[in-house]
Design an enzyme around this catalytic site. Structure first.
Site, mmCIF file in Angstrom:
data_model
loop_
_atom_site.group_PDB
_atom_site.id
_atom_site.type_symbol
_atom_site.label_atom_id
_atom_site.label_comp_id
_atom_site.label_asym_id
_atom_site.label_seq_id
_atom_site.Cartn_x
_atom_site.Cartn_y
_atom_site.Cartn_z
ATOM 1 N N LYS A 116 0.834 -1.216 0.000
ATOM 2 C CA LYS A 116 0.000 0.000 0.000
ATOM 3 C C LYS A 116 0.862 1.256 0.000
ATOM 4 O O LYS A 116 0.520 2.231 -0.655
ATOM 5 C CB LYS A 116 -0.961 -0.010 1.199
ATOM 6 C CG LYS A 116 -2.049 -1.062 1.044
ATOM 7 C CD LYS A 116 -3.220 -0.875 1.986
ATOM 8 C CE LYS A 116 -4.314 -1.882 1.646
ATOM 9 N NZ LYS A 116 -5.491 -1.780 2.460
ATOM 10 N N LYS A 197 -5.142 -10.213 -6.118
ATOM 11 C CA LYS A 197 -6.353 -10.471 -5.331
ATOM 12 C C LYS A 197 -7.456 -9.485 -5.686
ATOM 13 O O LYS A 197 -7.171 -8.329 -6.015
ATOM 14 C CB LYS A 197 -6.007 -10.442 -3.833
ATOM 15 C CG LYS A 197 -6.531 -9.281 -3.028
ATOM 16 C CD LYS A 197 -6.248 -9.439 -1.555
ATOM 17 C CE LYS A 197 -6.400 -8.093 -0.860
ATOM 18 N NZ LYS A 197 -7.715 -7.806 -0.348
ATOM 19 N N LYS A 200 -10.897 -4.053 -3.006
ATOM 20 C CA LYS A 200 -11.856 -2.944 -2.941
ATOM 21 C C LYS A 200 -11.303 -1.680 -3.584
ATOM 22 O O LYS A 200 -12.032 -0.835 -4.046
ATOM 23 C CB LYS A 200 -12.148 -2.596 -1.483
ATOM 24 C CG LYS A 200 -12.957 -3.613 -0.727
ATOM 25 C CD LYS A 200 -13.830 -2.845 0.255
ATOM 26 C CE LYS A 200 -14.125 -3.617 1.497
ATOM 27 N NZ LYS A 200 -13.011 -3.573 2.436
HETATM 28 N N1 AQP Z 1 -9.898 -11.219 -2.522
HETATM 29 C C1 AQP Z 1 -10.239 -11.712 -1.344
HETATM 30 N N2 AQP Z 1 -10.500 -13.025 -1.199
HETATM 31 C C2 AQP Z 1 -10.862 -13.532 0.019
HETATM 32 N N3 AQP Z 1 -11.007 -12.784 1.121
HETATM 33 C C3 AQP Z 1 -10.761 -11.452 1.019
HETATM 34 N N4 AQP Z 1 -10.811 -10.451 1.892
HETATM 35 C C4 AQP Z 1 -10.464 -9.300 1.282
HETATM 36 N N5 AQP Z 1 -10.199 -9.525 -0.002
HETATM 37 C C5 AQP Z 1 -10.365 -10.858 -0.207
HETATM 38 C C6 AQP Z 1 -11.207 -10.588 3.305
HETATM 39 O O1 AQP Z 1 -12.313 -9.711 3.527
HETATM 40 C C7 AQP Z 1 -12.254 -9.190 4.852
HETATM 41 C C8 AQP Z 1 -12.350 -7.682 4.823
HETATM 42 O O2 AQP Z 1 -11.186 -7.144 4.216
HETATM 43 P P1 AQP Z 1 -10.904 -5.619 3.953
HETATM 44 O O3 AQP Z 1 -11.953 -4.790 4.545
HETATM 45 O O4 AQP Z 1 -9.479 -5.318 4.300
HETATM 46 O O5 AQP Z 1 -11.096 -5.554 2.389
HETATM 47 P P2 AQP Z 1 -10.128 -5.600 1.147
HETATM 48 O O6 AQP Z 1 -10.964 -6.059 -0.010
HETATM 49 O O7 AQP Z 1 -8.881 -6.351 1.458
HETATM 50 O O8 AQP Z 1 -9.816 -4.097 0.833
HETATM 51 P P3 AQP Z 1 -8.687 -3.129 1.291
HETATM 52 O O9 AQP Z 1 -7.867 -3.712 2.384
HETATM 53 O O10 AQP Z 1 -9.358 -1.807 1.415
HETATM 54 O O11 AQP Z 1 -7.648 -2.922 0.233
HETATM 55 P P4 AQP Z 1 -7.211 -3.534 -1.046
HETATM 56 O O12 AQP Z 1 -8.201 -2.964 -1.973
HETATM 57 O O13 AQP Z 1 -5.835 -2.993 -1.254
HETATM 58 O O14 AQP Z 1 -7.252 -5.005 -0.984
HETATM 59 C C9 AQP Z 1 -10.946 -9.713 5.448
HETATM 60 O O15 AQP Z 1 -11.214 -10.857 6.219
HETATM 61 C C10 AQP Z 1 -10.134 -10.082 4.240
HETATM 62 O O16 AQP Z 1 -9.173 -11.091 4.517
#
Ligand code: AQP
Length: 332
Positions: A116, A197, A200
């Site tokens: 990040k 992956k 979001k």
């Molecule tokens: N791709 C994924 N596959 C399986 N599980 C996932 N999680 C996130 N992405 C995947 C799980 O969802 C929960 C919430 O995670 P989050 O709020 O951190 O969401 P995110 O999608 O990872 O988004 P971020 O962190 O805003 O950033 P980016 O976009 O950089 O990924 C967690 O249990 C997570 O493991």
């Protein structure tokens, strides 16, 4: 909730971007399936969200949207407390206390921080401190299990290390939590680039399957998903990441094992596979979306629910914080 005869589960989602099917299959679906067996605390982690810049009005709206999605996915308030992280100040206070015993080198090693921070021109201190805030979230509630996707493995390890270090320095204070990860669906990949992956933070069309996307959009994204030219149906992450991702989504939704899925699709083209995946995704999400839209008509309901959730968990968090303060010599 707060049934002391049951083990406690804690987990959360950031109110950023769009809640996607990776969040659902990797995390929320499993919370719902197991909720009757545990004492559950589910949080909307808005303090984590602000480690990167957010629009304030959108953050406020998204926090409530995530709470509604939790309910629409099937979380039952009889078994779960749902609340917003920033409504319980003990999360921030414990973070400061744990910062003081966490070596900076532990945080600099975190791969999510490296990924990040590489994408930002300038980063706030909160981004590197994110895992200590996550450790505080988990440790405040004497958590036994943390059901999350595979991307959180390293953060859970760090939480355990911080808890063990504190216990070693100041005496037994924290329960050492365990991460739990689904057998299938722990890492759903982007449909456009299946080696990355599903995330979001990408708002590119065709990347994610968002929980609130209309059926037409879901189908279009799946039909456009990147595959390969091998014309072979196989779970083969290395050589066929796109096909493997579609098969994994199908497997996680239907609960079938790999062998029966391969038998079902063997000899069929990718078009047929995509159509079947689209049907499975749409029929899973339709009732979730219906429940979401029914509840979204009454915003006062969600505010009351979040207030009640915070009141239910506040005594647990304050009690654990008080013990930590006593151990550190901040109060008697
Ligand atoms: N791709 C994924 N596959 C399986 N599980 C996932 N999680 C996130 N992405 C995947 C799980 O969802 C929960 C919430 O995670 P989050 O709020 O951190 O969401 P995110 O999608 O990872 O988004 P971020 O962190 O805003 O950033 P980016 O976009 O950089 O990924 C967690 O249990 C997570 O493991």
């Amino acid at each position: 909730m707060t049934d002391t005869t049951k083990k406690r589960v804690f987990s959360g989602v950031q109110p950023t971007g769009n809640f996607h099917i990776g969040n659902y299959l990797g995390a929320t679906k499993n919370w719902v399936a197991d909720q009757h067996n545990y004492d559950n605390v589910f949080c909307i982690v808005d303090l984590h969200a602000i480690t990167l810049p957010q629009d304030p009005a959108e953050l406020y709206r998204k926090s409530r949207e995530v709470a509604l999605i939790y309910l629409a996915c099937g979380l039952d308030l009889e078994h779960c407390a749902i609340f917003i992280q920033s409504h319980i100040p003990a999360h921030s206070e414990l973070t400061w206390l744990l910062n003081c015993i966490t070596p900076l080198g532990w945080l600099e090693r975190m791969t999510q921080y490296k990924d990040k921070s590489a994408k930002q021109d300038s980063i706030g201190t909160g981004l590197i401190d994110y895992p200590v805030l996550m450790a505080s979230d988990i440790l405040l509630y004497d958590t036994d299990y943390v059901p999350v996707g595979a991307d959180q493995k390293q953060h859970i390890e760090l939480t355990r290390d911080v808890a063990q270090r504190f216990n070693h320095l100041y005496g037994d204070t924290f329960v050492i939590p365990q991460g739990t990860f689904p057998e299938a669906g722990a890492r759903i990949m982007g449909l456009d680039v299946p080696t990355m992956k599903m995330s979001k933070s990408s708002d590119k069309g065709g990347h994610a399957l968002n929980l609130l996307d209309p059926p037409k959009v879901l189908k279009k994204s799946i039909m456009r998903a990147t595959t390969d030219s091998l014309n072979n149906i196989a779970f083969d992450l290395e050589n066929q990441p796109g096909v493997t991702n579609l098969l994994t989504i199908y497997q996680t939704i239907t609960g079938q094992d790999e062998e029966s899925i391969i038998n079902q699709f063997s000899g069929q083209g990718y078009g047929t596979l995509k159509k079947q995946v689209a049907e499975a995704v749409i029929s899973t999400l339709e009732p979730v979306q219906k429940r979401y839209h029914e509840m979204a008509d009454d915003p006062s309901y969600i505010d009351q629910l979040l207030k009640d959730g915070a009141e239910r968990v506040r005594p647990i968090a304050e009690n654990r914080l008080r013990v930590v303060q006593e151990r550190l010599g901040l109060r008697k």
